[in-house]
Design an enzyme around this catalytic site. Structure first.
Site, PDB file in Angstrom:
ATOM      1  N   HIS A 139       6.850   9.967  18.475  1.00  0.00           N
ATOM      2  CA  HIS A 139       5.829   8.922  18.585  1.00  0.00           C
ATOM      3  C   HIS A 139       5.129   8.958  19.940  1.00  0.00           C
ATOM      4  O   HIS A 139       3.922   8.725  20.029  1.00  0.00           O
ATOM      5  CB  HIS A 139       6.487   7.556  18.370  1.00  0.00           C
TER       6      HIS A 139
ATOM      7  N   HIS B 219       0.977   1.468  12.905  1.00  0.00           N
ATOM      8  CA  HIS B 219       2.211   0.680  12.996  1.00  0.00           C
ATOM      9  C   HIS B 219       2.881   0.716  11.628  1.00  0.00           C
ATOM     10  O   HIS B 219       3.185  -0.312  11.021  1.00  0.00           O
ATOM     11  CB  HIS B 219       1.917  -0.744  13.456  1.00  0.00           C
TER      12      HIS B 219
END
Length: 742
Positions: free
Chosen positions: A44, A90
């Protein structure tokens, strides 16, 4: 604490990565240092599987002021004004806790924008969920939909930013991995732009905003792994947002920036205090010393490990000019926010963390921010797909084209998303010229006479069948949407949503898609200014469709926008681009194949980028000449669905289709490079098309209260506009109500 193989695995690091950490440090890391490395080297944060391929993307252009590498990309729009924009995902948090996952996704991208010094003026969201019917998880999918939409609405509405558009698609592959991609855009003067590059030995490092808690710990690592049966236990890893506090933080930051006392500023997003400090230090080639005893905390007994890895929301880290700290404290205290010096800029380039008199971490900033592993993962295989390449031996002929059309416009993908966007305040700040429901959103920049058009596009079905061509089609459609409202596409941001990159057939999807985006963005002159990569979107080994989402920004003169709805009876309908044929193989990627035939096969529509670009240029000239009353691009569902979307309750159309294709292909084929316009001056419109080398002709006229489509002399579709609108507008609330979600 002794670092065991089990502890290394728990931190989602490989043995090889651990050995690299030992080599960089020249010693074994402490437990706290291991945690810091684990988040900064997570997929990420580090993009370790995609970085070498992202370098293929075009990143420079006429309008680009700041490309990738900062919190957001920036383009100039003239007169000394710039816009900052970016898209972020998200996804994993929104599956675990839909409301807070989506809400904090909005909060995070807004901070990326105002960290640059720009005031946010628009948000768009690209959403993917599991099906709302004919699925064993339909009820759960519906709850995720309502939670995500409520979270986006809550944060955006309370913060005071208009959510002006987006897209929402439903496929079985997203049932265990919903996608929540949020785009934000802000505006400021070019001289007011701020960067996250620490400098000035001895300058104070100041923490501002909300207090630090235990929420979001290891959030970045969670977003870098597949979901398993244990994923529901990760609920504490989802951050909790406070949009009212973020509004205060915005105003305080903008005011503080005007003092001239800020040297650098970075929001605490993924990996929180760790990433904000080491990234600022690495960019400036300086060290950062932090004393965690000084960090404002809302929970007792927090360890250094917890404070460094917390992803509590609404926090910023500032490097200020030494001696001017009080100016900044006064501003933030005025807005009721914490502001405290927690460290300083140092020589040597290391991030040094102290807590309760103990040196908990001493790591070179570059080791964290720049020396993360870069993997050229195996990808020299065919991209994953199980759908057949060849069409069925027999594609059944339609028994009722009227019924087919109504089934399509009431399907989850194609129906009105009014239920979603009516929950958003899309007019706040009074800059919205075109909001949700059109081809592109438009917001004006009052000070310039310019407006900004924005469009989000992606098609997972297309990319599943051919990642390279599907990605190119996403770029083309987003640019076409902007051109349809008269805007010149100038720059892009992308969100790359894919499965597990450790599987060569999935990595092949990612590489093909990136190369397709690179080719198309170069062709359409829309360089990538930044973006996001979200991998490991898999649950129990089942991955999502490869889903690159393009957010493209365009510029146009501020004036009344061209809408997609018909405006008057008696207007001539011109199909810019022509009918464009669809063959049986490419029909398998269409919404008709999905909704009516319940099948998927073949290839996505064929794209001729040269021709597509000429269509855009012609449409922009037509729009600038004020020759059309309405304009709407043809995409999902083809000509018949586009006509339906243009109809109002009072105004429909009568159209004649003349082609050698079978009626299903002609009416519902999804060939690109087509725009439907209504005009009272068809001759002038057609002359512009001729000059640009674009096909086109008058195919019909607007009439009262019916949609009639004649195919080869036979009335193929004849339906009242009231029935069309009822089917289109009522479908999504009905689907959600069936699953007890509303």
């Amino acid at each position: 604490m002794t670092i065991t193989p089990e502890i290394i695995k728990h931190h989602q690091l490989t043995q090889g990565e651990y050995e690299k950490i030992v080599s960089l440090l020249g010693r074994e890391p402490s437990y706290t240092e291991l945690g810091v490395f684990s988040v900064m080297w997570s997929e990420h944060c580090s993009y370790k599987s995609s970085r070498i391929h992202l370098k293929k993307l075009p990143i420079t252009g006429k309008y680009v002021v700041q490309g990738p590498g900062e919190n957001a990309g920036i383009i100039g729009i003239g007169g000394g004004w710039v816009v900052a924009f970016k898209i972020e995902s998200h996804n994993h948090p929104s599956y675990i806790e839909p409301f807070q996952g989506a809400a904090t996704g909005v909060g995070g991208i807004l901070r990326d924008i105002f960290t640059m010094g720009a005031r946010p003026i628009a948000v768009l969201d690209s959403l993917r969920f599991g099906p709302l019917s004919n699925s064993p998880t339909a009820e759960r999918n519906a709850r995720i939909v309502t939670g995500v939409v409520s979270g986006i609405a809550h944060y955006g509405n309370c913060f005071g930013v208009p959510t002006v558009g987006g897209e929402c698609i439903f496929e079985e592959c997203y049932a265990g991995n919903p996608l929540v991609n949020v785009f934000a855009l802000g505006v400021c003067r070019q001289e007011d732009v701020f960067f996250a590059k620490a400098k000035g030995i001895g300058n104070p490092v100041i923490y501002v905003g909300a207090k630090t808690g235990r929420d979001g710990i290891h959030g970045a690592s969670m977003a870098s792994a597949e979901f398993t049966e244990e994923s529901k236990q990760k609920r504490p890893n989802v951050q909790v947002g406070d949009p009212f506090l973020e509004k205060l933080l915005l105003e305080a930051c903008i005011e503080a920036m005007k003092t001239g006392a800020i040297v650098a500023i970075q929001d605490m997003g993924a990996a929180g205090l760790t990433s904000s400090s080491c990234e600022m230090g690495s960019r400036g080639d300086v060290g950062i010393d932090l004393d965690l005893d000084l960090v404002p905390q809302r929970e007792t007994g927090m360890t250094a490990y917890e404070m460094l890895l917390s992803e509590s929301q609404e926090r910023m880290l500032i490097v200020a000019e030494k001696g001017r700290e009080q100016e900044l404290f006064d501003v933030f205290h005025k807005w009721g926010l914490d502001a405290v010096t927690i460290g300083s800029v140092t020589e040597g380039g290391n991030l040094r963390i102290s807590h309760k008199g103990v040196l908990e971490a001493d790591i070179p900033n570059r080791a964290l921010a720049d020396e993360a592993p870069k993997y050229d993962r195996p990808h020299n295989v065919k991209p994953y797909r199980t759908a057949p390449l060849d069409p069925p031996a027999t594609i059944p002929a339609s028994k009722d084209l009227n019924a087919d059309l109504l089934k399509l416009v009431s399907s989850a993908d194609l129906c009105s998303k009014r239920w979603i966007w009516e929950q958003y305040d899309y007019q706040v700040r009074t800059n919205t010229l075109a909001g949700p429901g059109g081809d592109a959103a438009i917001v004006r920049v009052k000070e310039t006479g310019q407006s900004i058009a924005m469009s989000l596009d992606g098609n997972g079905r297309y990319c599943y069948l051919d990642p390279r061509e599907g990605a190119k089609l996403a770029v083309a459609e987003s640019c076409r949407n902007l051109s349809t409202v008269g805007a010149l596409p100038v720059a892009a941001t992308n969100n790359l949503n894919f499965g597990n990159p450790e599987r060569p057939e999935i990595m092949a999807q990612l590489v093909e898609a990136i190369e397709g985006i690179a080719e198309a963005c170069t062709h359409f002159e829309t360089p990538i200014t930044g973006g996001n990569v979200s991998l490991y979107n898999e649950t129990l080994g089942e991955g999502i469709y490869p889903t690159p989402v393009l957010g493209i920004v365009g510029i146009l003169k501020t004036e009344a926008p061209i809408g997609s709805s018909f405006r008057s009876v008696g207007a001539q309908l011109v199909l810019i681009g022509g009918f464009r044929s669809t063959d049986a193989q490419r029909f398998g990627s269409s919404q008709y194949a999905k909704v009516v035939l319940d099948q998927l096969w073949g290839l996505p529509p064929a794209l001729d980028m040269d021709y597509e670009k000429r269509v855009h240029e012609a449409m922009r000239e037509i729009a600038a000449s004020h020759l059309v009353e309405s304009a709407h691009d043809l995409s999902d569902g083809g000509l018949a669905v586009a006509l339906s979307e243009c109809c109002t309750a009072a105004i429909g159309a009568r159209v004649r289709v003349s082609t050698a294709e079978r009626p299903e292909f002609a009416l519902f084929g999804e060939a690109p490079s087509r725009i439907l316009v209504s005009t009272m001056t068809p001759e002038q419109t057609l002359s512009i098309l001729l000059r640009h080398g674009v096909e086109g002709g008058v195919i019909g006229v607007t009439i009262e209260e019916r949609l009639q489509i004649e195919y080869e002399g036979t009335m193929a579709i004849d339906v009242t506009t009231s029935v069309l609108r009822e089917s289109f507008e009522g479908a999504l609330p009905a689907l959600l109500h069936t699953q007890h979600a509303v």
